[in-house]
Design a protein around this motif. Sequence first.
Motif, mmCIF file in Angstrom:
data_model
loop_
_atom_site.group_PDB
_atom_site.id
_atom_site.type_symbol
_atom_site.label_atom_id
_atom_site.label_comp_id
_atom_site.label_asym_id
_atom_site.label_seq_id
_atom_site.Cartn_x
_atom_site.Cartn_y
_atom_site.Cartn_z
ATOM 1 N N LYS A 103 49.217 43.764 45.104
ATOM 2 C CA LYS A 103 50.134 42.587 44.803
ATOM 3 C C LYS A 103 49.460 41.413 45.421
ATOM 4 N N ALA A 104 48.617 41.687 46.414
ATOM 5 C CA ALA A 104 47.717 40.681 47.121
ATOM 6 C C ALA A 104 46.300 40.257 46.396
ATOM 7 N N LEU A 105 46.002 41.310 45.397
ATOM 8 C CA LEU A 105 44.676 41.277 44.761
ATOM 9 C C LEU A 105 44.829 41.447 43.105
ATOM 10 N N ALA A 106 46.075 41.030 42.886
ATOM 11 C CA ALA A 106 46.500 41.057 41.512
ATOM 12 C C ALA A 106 45.551 40.341 40.740
ATOM 13 N N GLN A 107 45.084 39.324 40.910
ATOM 14 C CA GLN A 107 44.007 38.567 40.134
ATOM 15 C C GLN A 107 42.646 38.954 39.844
ATOM 16 N N GLU A 108 42.303 39.350 41.047
ATOM 17 C CA GLU A 108 40.738 40.047 41.271
ATOM 18 C C GLU A 108 40.798 41.576 40.650
ATOM 19 N N PHE A 109 41.906 42.311 40.816
ATOM 20 C CA PHE A 109 41.962 43.440 39.965
ATOM 21 C C PHE A 109 43.038 43.808 39.361
ATOM 22 N N LEU A 122 41.270 52.999 40.909
ATOM 23 C CA LEU A 122 41.135 53.135 42.271
ATOM 24 C C LEU A 122 39.745 52.187 42.705
ATOM 25 N N ASP A 123 39.569 51.320 41.711
ATOM 26 C CA ASP A 123 38.444 50.481 42.025
ATOM 27 C C ASP A 123 38.597 49.445 43.183
ATOM 28 N N ILE A 124 40.054 48.893 43.204
ATOM 29 C CA ILE A 124 40.549 48.059 44.322
ATOM 30 C C ILE A 124 40.220 48.627 45.559
#
Length: 562
Positions: free
Chosen positions: A293-299, A305-307
Motif C-alpha cells: 500500500k505504501a509503495l503502490a506507485q513504485e511497485f 516479490l520484487d518489492i
Amino acid sequence: MMATEVKQTTRAQESTNAIERLYITMRHLLNRGFYKPSGVSGNALRSALLLLRPEIYGTIAEDKAELNGLIYVLERLPEGIEECRFINLTSDEGFAKSHLKAIVPPKRRRNCYRIDDEQMNIEITRGRSDIYDILTHLTFLFVESGKICRRVLVDNGNATIRDWDKLTEFVLSEEKDDEEREVALIHCANILGRTFDEVVEIENKLKTTDDPDRFLNVIYWLGKLAIEEETTGNKRTITFSPLLRERLGHHLHGEKWADKIKSTLKEHNLIDRPLHIISANMHSVMNSLFAKKALAQEFPDSDSLDIYEALGSEKHKSLNKKVRSHAEKNGMIFLEDESGANIDVQIFDTAKFGKQSCCYKLPEDISQEEKPVIFVMDYAFGEQAYETIDELLKPMEEGEEKIFLNVDSVSIMGKAGILEGGKGDLMIPSAHIFEGTADNYPFKNELNGSDFEGHGLKVMEGTMVTVLGTSLQNRDILQFFHESTWNVIGLEMEGVHYQKAIQSASQIRKSIKKDVKVRYAYYASDNPLETGSTLASGGLGTTGVKPTYLITDRILKQLFNL
C-alpha cells in the motif's frame, strides 16, 4: 566361556561425547573465572573441537588453514580480537558510559570494547548460549593460530621461515603498494598451505576501505601471538568477570526488557486487548502489512516479490523509510532495546490501521476491544529465548494488583539447518527435542505443510532438534538424528526454549490462557549434511526473501482470520 563382544562406539556417539565434554569444560571454566587457551583447560576444549570436527569449521583438523571457517568466525567476533592477548567476558558493567567506542561484530549483536592494545572486553547480555558461542569461535581461532605457529617456527623455536619474515615486513611497513601486497599474499599462501587463488578470494571478502589488508593483518597477529606464547611463555588469557558469573541465569536483561514492553502496552491502553506475539526479523511483518500500500506507485504489481527484494537491499533505504513512516502513521510503535537484551520490538495496533492502509483486513463485525495487537520481537539467541518469553508472559504487577496479558497466540519464524533439502526450503515442526537430553516438547502447530504447497519450495514436517550451538554440529550426529526414529528434519537454537516458556506459562503458572495458539515455521539457511552448504558458505541472499514472506503471510492470514 565365550568372550563378550565389545561394541565399538560409533562416530555419532564419539561426537556426542565431544559436545558434552565441550559444554562441561566451558561451564567449569566459567565457574573458575579464567583459563589459558594454551594451558590444560584450553587443551581440553581444543581436543574436543578437533575430535568433533564441526561442519562449519571445515578442515579444522587438517594441517592447512581453514579459510571459510575463519571468515564465519571473524564476522561473529569483534574486529581486532586477533591482536588481543587478554579477552575478558563481562556483564553489562557500564562501559557504554565510558569514552570507549562499542565494536559490534557484523553478524552478532554484542557490544565489545577494546580497552587497550592487549585487551578486548566482550559484553554478555544474552545468557549462556552467547558464552558457548564465543568460546567455540575463540577455540577455532586458537587452533588456526597454533597451525600458523607450527608452520613458521623452525630450529627448535629459535628461528622463523623466510615466508613469515617477509609477511611481517609487509604488515609493519608504512607504505604499501599492490605489487608488494601480491608478494605478501604469495608468502601468506605458503604459510597457510593454501593456493594463491584461495588466499586472494578470502582477502577480497575480508578487506574494507579502511583496512585493505585486514586478512594479512589477521594472519600476522594470529601467528605473532602464538609464536610469542611458544618462545617467551607470554600466554593468552580469557577471563570471566565476577559480575558476569554472579548475574548469569538471573534474567536481569529479560526482566528489564519485558517490563518496558508491558508498561508501553499499558500506557497505550493495549494491555487488555488480544495480543499476538511473533518472533521474527524487524522487517517482514511491517513490510507484509504495509509495503504494497505504501509503495503502490513504485511497485504496481502487487503479486511480485520484487518489492520485498528491493526493500531488503542496501540501495533502497529511502523505500524502507517510506514504509516505516506509513506504518508509524497507522499505529506502529517501535521500541529500540535499552535493556541490553539486544532485542528490538514493534507493536502494531490494528485498531489504528487507517482505511486502505493495510494489506490485510479484519472481519467487519469485530469490536474495537477485540481488534488484535501484533507484537513483533527480533530473534532471541539460544537460551535467551526462554528468558525473554518467560519474563514477557508473567503478569504485570502494580502494587497488589496483577494484570495478566491477553495472549492469543505465539508465532515463531526462524532460520534453521535443514537435513533434507536446500537453502530456502521450509520446515514445519510438530515437536522440539533438546540435544544431549531426553527432553521433548510436542505441541499442536497451527501451521501445517499444506499451507505452503504450490510455491516451488520443499516443505518438511516432523521433529526439530534444538542444539546447544550451531557451530558444533557435525555430519555424524546429524545423520543419526535424521535416520533414527526421532525423524528430525532440521536443527535450530531456540525452539525448546520458547516452548518451555510457553508451556510453563499456559499449563503450570496459568498466567496466559491454556489454549494459546502456537505457530512454528523455519526456512533453511543451510544443509549441514551437504558439504559446502553450511552457514560458512555464505548467506542466503535473495533466496531467503520468498520463504520469509511466505511464512509471514501465512501467520498474518491466521491472525486476521482470513
